[in-house]
Design a protein around this motif. Structure first.
Motif, mmCIF file in Angstrom:
data_model
loop_
_atom_site.group_PDB
_atom_site.id
_atom_site.type_symbol
_atom_site.label_atom_id
_atom_site.label_comp_id
_atom_site.label_asym_id
_atom_site.label_seq_id
_atom_site.Cartn_x
_atom_site.Cartn_y
_atom_site.Cartn_z
ATOM 1 N N UNK A 288 0.952 4.190 -3.128
ATOM 2 C CA UNK A 288 0.714 5.612 -3.004
ATOM 3 C C UNK A 288 1.813 6.460 -3.878
ATOM 4 N N UNK A 289 2.953 5.820 -4.021
ATOM 5 C CA UNK A 289 3.929 6.335 -4.626
ATOM 6 C C UNK A 289 3.634 6.020 -6.336
ATOM 7 N N UNK A 290 3.289 5.161 -6.771
ATOM 8 C CA UNK A 290 2.890 4.748 -8.179
ATOM 9 C C UNK A 290 2.039 5.611 -8.601
ATOM 10 N N UNK A 291 0.686 5.825 -7.670
ATOM 11 C CA UNK A 291 -0.449 6.548 -8.277
ATOM 12 C C UNK A 291 -0.013 7.810 -9.121
ATOM 13 N N UNK A 292 0.856 8.550 -8.731
ATOM 14 C CA UNK A 292 1.437 9.780 -9.586
ATOM 15 C C UNK A 292 2.944 9.542 -10.012
ATOM 16 N N UNK A 293 3.498 8.831 -9.381
ATOM 17 C CA UNK A 293 5.045 8.635 -9.634
ATOM 18 C C UNK A 293 5.221 8.071 -10.985
ATOM 19 N N UNK A 294 4.527 7.384 -11.398
ATOM 20 C CA UNK A 294 4.790 6.643 -12.533
ATOM 21 C C UNK A 294 4.813 7.741 -13.796
ATOM 22 N N UNK B 56 0.711 -1.169 0.057
ATOM 23 C CA UNK B 56 0.056 -0.071 0.020
ATOM 24 C C UNK B 56 0.684 1.241 0.063
ATOM 25 N N UNK B 57 1.983 1.040 0.535
ATOM 26 C CA UNK B 57 2.771 2.399 0.661
ATOM 27 C C UNK B 57 3.393 2.665 -0.725
ATOM 28 N N UNK B 58 3.773 1.448 -1.611
ATOM 29 C CA UNK B 58 4.245 1.741 -2.749
ATOM 30 C C UNK B 58 3.046 1.988 -3.789
ATOM 31 N N UNK C 217 13.721 3.841 -12.009
ATOM 32 C CA UNK C 217 14.834 3.630 -11.116
ATOM 33 C C UNK C 217 14.192 3.690 -9.403
ATOM 34 N N UNK C 218 13.145 4.468 -9.497
ATOM 35 C CA UNK C 218 12.616 4.638 -8.047
ATOM 36 C C UNK C 218 11.953 3.337 -7.773
ATOM 37 N N UNK C 219 11.196 2.561 -8.718
ATOM 38 C CA UNK C 219 10.581 1.499 -8.659
ATOM 39 C C UNK C 219 11.731 0.177 -8.190
ATOM 40 N N UNK D 117 7.604 9.205 -0.663
ATOM 41 C CA UNK D 117 8.622 8.043 -0.533
ATOM 42 C C UNK D 117 9.033 8.400 0.903
ATOM 43 N N UNK D 118 9.055 9.769 1.431
ATOM 44 C CA UNK D 118 9.411 9.972 2.753
ATOM 45 C C UNK D 118 8.566 9.131 3.661
ATOM 46 N N UNK D 119 7.163 9.147 3.416
ATOM 47 C CA UNK D 119 6.415 8.308 4.286
ATOM 48 C C UNK D 119 6.658 6.866 4.413
ATOM 49 N N UNK D 120 6.907 6.406 3.155
ATOM 50 C CA UNK D 120 7.350 5.052 3.062
ATOM 51 C C UNK D 120 8.664 4.668 4.124
#
Length: 403
Positions: A241-247, A237-239, A254-256, A295-298
């Motif tokens: 949240x990142x992927x929802x906009x980070x993609x 679930x933390x990932x 690289x982040x993934x 990413x900070x929350x993760x």
């Protein structure tokens, strides 16, 4: 014992049953053999002896049923063969196909058009499965699982959002209770159903871990019901949240890679180190403020995520539960969600759980799972009958309850 729990369902062939039912001596010999093969289907005290009480004849089915009385407790139980449905509403062979299709969300009117009867007949037949204990019916010869997953599935009931408090373990849905809200009090009452059914199977049952998505009310409900349980936070679930906009970010690939490299750390210490390196890299490379915040929350939750290393066998992600919920979502979407009273809606959810646990997999899935036909069979490493519906009905002997 409650009225709903007073029927013993026994696996047998129709010809074998008809050959012994009219003779008390032959019936006792047949019933003693069934008890020897599967004592878990019979009530406590049955081994201390029983007497034949009476019998009744169903004119509609042309079938006789007998009742027995346990000498130790004085309780009376009906003995029903697995080839006939509860309350003699039909033959199992006639209902196996329609209920199999119901597991895929085929509407009741379509079943009525193809198989006869009426839509309400199939609706009532399906809901009747929800009277059984999900835990007690699904887990017959296996041990209760120590590591669980839990989450709530949003489902409208007559236009009002309800929440299906879902408990999953070992690929089976072990709890599906309806909550009116996502508050701690309502969720505790919903998850209480799983606790009662699990402790009916084993009085001292306490799970070791439960994986949740971080919703505070869910965590509070489980901590109240099982004070010693360890709550594991879902890394997935933390990932997400990142992927929802980070993609959409140029650095997403690289982040993934770095996020999942941290997840696959072999031990807790290296996991913490990789999470720290991930945050140091992200501060210099990730330009989108919102993605950097996620990413900070993760990374700040590294201690929570790392708790799973202390409990081998605990679930670090909710993948197993998500697979069950996808099937649940398709099922209710195809049926236009829930309708009627909360009690009817909850029985509908419970019926889906048992259909999901017992209906047969595809041939490919059966081959991939050692020849077992369903999640419940794989969990118990046993089947009472090759027909999935008869296997379910036998497993639901005494309503799935032990005491």
């Amino acid at each position: 014992m409650a009225r709903r729990c007073s029927t013993i369902c026994v696996p047998t062939r129709k010809d074998a049953y008809l050959a012994c039912i009219d003779s008390p001596t032959a019936f006792r010999r047949w019933l003693d053999g069934a008890f020897h093969e599967a004592p878990e289907l019979f009530p406590q005290g049955f081994a201390q002896g029983y007497t034949l009480k009476d019998s009744r004849f169903s004119t509609k089915r042309g079938l006789r049923l007998r009742r027995v009385v346990c000498k130790a407790t004085g309780e009376a139980f009906s003995v029903r063969p697995c080839f006939v449905l509860p309350y003699m509403t039909g033959w199992t062979d006639d209902a196996e196909g329609p209920l199999f299709l119901r597991g895929f969300g085929v509407p009741f009117w379509a079943l009525a058009k193809v198989f006869g009867q009426g839509p309400m007949y199939w609706y009532r037949l399906e809901l009747s499965l929800g009277r059984n204990s999900i835990v007690g019916t699904t887990i017959r010869r296996a041990e209760l699982p120590e590591h669980l997953l839990a989450d709530e599935h949003h489902q409208p009931r007559d236009g009002v959002k309800n929440y299906v408090a879902t408990t999953v373990a070992e690929g089976c849905c072990l709890g599906a209770a309806l909550a009116s809200s996502a508050g701690a009090e309502d969720l505790q009452a919903a998850y209480q159903v799983f606790k009662q059914e699990a402790q009916d199977v084993r009085t001292e049952y306490q799970p070791r871990t439960v994986n949740t998505d971080g919703w505070q009310a869910t965590r509070q409900a489980w901590q109240t019901l099982f004070p010693l349980v360890v709550l594991l936070r879902c890394f997935l679930h933390g990932w997400l949240n990142i992927r929802s906009r980070g993609k959409l970010s140029a650095t997403f690939a690289d982040l993934s890679e770095k996020v999942w490299d941290a997840y696959h750390a072999p031990e807790r210490r290296s996991f913490g180190q990789r999470m720290r390196r991930l945050w140091e890299w992200a501060k210099g490379q990730v330009k989108a403020a919102w993605v950097l915040e996620q990413v900070q929350k993760l990374c700040d939750r590294a201690r929570e995520y790392g708790e799973a290393y202390r409990h081998p066998g605990g679930h670090r992600t909710s993948n197993m539960l998500d697979r069950q919920m996808r099937a649940m979502n398709r099922y209710f979407d195809d049926g236009q969600h829930l309708h009627g009273t909360k009690e009817a809606g909850e029985q509908h959810c419970r019926a889906w759980a048992l259909l999901h646990n017992f209906r047969r997999w595809s041939p490919q899935a059966e081959r991939d799972n050692g020849g077992w036909h369903s999640p419940a069979e794989r969990l118990n490493q046993h089947r009472y009958h090759d027909d999935w519906l008869q296997n379910l009905l036998v497993s639901a002997s005494l309503g799935g309850y032990r005491r």
